[in-house]
Design an enzyme around this catalytic site. Sequence first.
Site, PDB file in Angstrom:
ATOM      1  N   VAL A 274       5.745  -2.089   0.036  1.00  0.00           N
ATOM      2  CA  VAL A 274       5.167  -2.366   1.354  1.00  0.00           C
ATOM      3  C   VAL A 274       5.626  -1.287   2.343  1.00  0.00           C
ATOM      4  O   VAL A 274       5.533  -1.470   3.553  1.00  0.00           O
ATOM      5  CB  VAL A 274       5.562  -3.769   1.874  1.00  0.00           C
TER       6      VAL A 274
ATOM      7  N   ARG B   8       5.369   2.955   2.100  1.00  0.00           N
ATOM      8  CA  ARG B   8       4.277   3.918   2.161  1.00  0.00           C
ATOM      9  C   ARG B   8       3.958   4.372   0.747  1.00  0.00           C
ATOM     10  O   ARG B   8       4.837   4.470  -0.113  1.00  0.00           O
ATOM     11  CB  ARG B   8       4.643   5.123   3.028  1.00  0.00           C
TER      12      ARG B   8
ATOM     13  N   ASP C 175       0.885  -2.915  -1.499  1.00  0.00           N
ATOM     14  CA  ASP C 175       0.136  -3.031  -0.247  1.00  0.00           C
ATOM     15  C   ASP C 175      -0.217  -1.648   0.283  1.00  0.00           C
ATOM     16  O   ASP C 175      -1.062  -1.511   1.150  1.00  0.00           O
ATOM     17  CB  ASP C 175       0.958  -3.786   0.797  1.00  0.00           C
TER      18      ASP C 175
ATOM     19  N   GLU D 163      -4.698   6.732  -0.370  1.00  0.00           N
ATOM     20  CA  GLU D 163      -5.092   5.549   0.387  1.00  0.00           C
ATOM     21  C   GLU D 163      -6.193   5.944   1.368  1.00  0.00           C
ATOM     22  O   GLU D 163      -6.011   6.901   2.122  1.00  0.00           O
ATOM     23  CB  GLU D 163      -3.878   5.008   1.149  1.00  0.00           C
TER      24      GLU D 163
ATOM     25  N   HIS E 217      -3.384  -2.381   2.394  1.00  0.00           N
ATOM     26  CA  HIS E 217      -2.485  -2.103   3.532  1.00  0.00           C
ATOM     27  C   HIS E 217      -2.625  -3.222   4.567  1.00  0.00           C
ATOM     28  O   HIS E 217      -2.809  -2.992   5.766  1.00  0.00           O
ATOM     29  CB  HIS E 217      -2.807  -0.748   4.162  1.00  0.00           C
TER      30      HIS E 217
ATOM     31  N   SER F 278      -0.427  -6.126   4.685  1.00  0.00           N
ATOM     32  CA  SER F 278       0.749  -6.975   4.948  1.00  0.00           C
ATOM     33  C   SER F 278       1.143  -6.977   6.407  1.00  0.00           C
ATOM     34  O   SER F 278       1.812  -7.898   6.878  1.00  0.00           O
ATOM     35  CB  SER F 278       1.938  -6.514   4.088  1.00  0.00           C
TER      36      SER F 278
END
Length: 326
Positions: A235, A237, A261, A266, A285, A287
């Site tokens: 959670v 990066r 997450d 990304e 992403h 959370s």
Amino acid sequence: MATSKRIVVLNQPAHGVPASDYAEALRTRLPGHNVVLPVTESATESAVEGAPIVTGFHFDEALLERAEELRLFAAASAGVGHLPLAAFRERNVAVTNASGVHGPNIAEHVIGWLLGFARRLAEGWRREQDARWEHFRGGEFQGSTVTVVGLGAIGQAVVDRLDGFGVETIGARYSPEKGGPTDEVVGFTDRNAFHGALSRSDYVVLATPLTDETRGLVGQAELSTMPTDAVLINVGRGPIVDTDALVSAIRGNKLGGAGLDVTDPEPLPADHPLWGFEDVRITPHNSGSTPEYWARTADILADNVERIEETGRYDDLRNQQVAPDG
């Protein structure tokens, strides 16, 4: 002319929640201040001209040029690396961040995944989708060892919520001499100590920011050090983890699973192999999403406004990232 009680809220939403909610939260907490929310570019340029305080996610140098009376930029994000910090320093403008606002919700996200992996809830969900009333073997979280990498606000929130589950905790941080709330603390730049912690971990939670030291922190060597039934949760990066090494470990049954997450790249492309593994859970992403985001961010700024009014100073603020000279 400066308007000393003006606070400008930039029209930048958080996780789909409009900035108007932030402005309203500030008005409730600071009834004696003029909280304004400009909605056009020209209105924003005019609003910042006389404002001592501006708050939002992004604030570029062009807008900073217009903010001649600015004394404090209150970032609505935990990270401030995207801001022109050198320009703020040059203009003697204080900068604070929103560190801590994500603690409860991200920690809950982590706990949900930990329990889901331990109890094999994804397998139960698959059988539910197939309408199969067939028992399966579940695990147990109690007695596990959980290593939390990063003991900032989010890492500490995770550790706080682990209390009561009957697990052993190891904290890994850049400066282990600072200690922490875990049963043991190691430095993640100490390869032997860090690998020793990984080798004893049933679950590894990455909750550290991306820095030169954490980029690629978990690669092939670290994944190979973890037990083959261990679970990695990220959670922090995406680039903290070597994605190719993670795919290889999952594909080769050298890791029990992963909860991601954040990913690298990304957004994660639809044809990426990580989507295809049954023992990998992915959220986009997400959370950080919480209905309390603006309320917590407003609490930080309101606290700092009260400090400023009491002391007249901008160099001893909550979550200070840039302090002015004098």
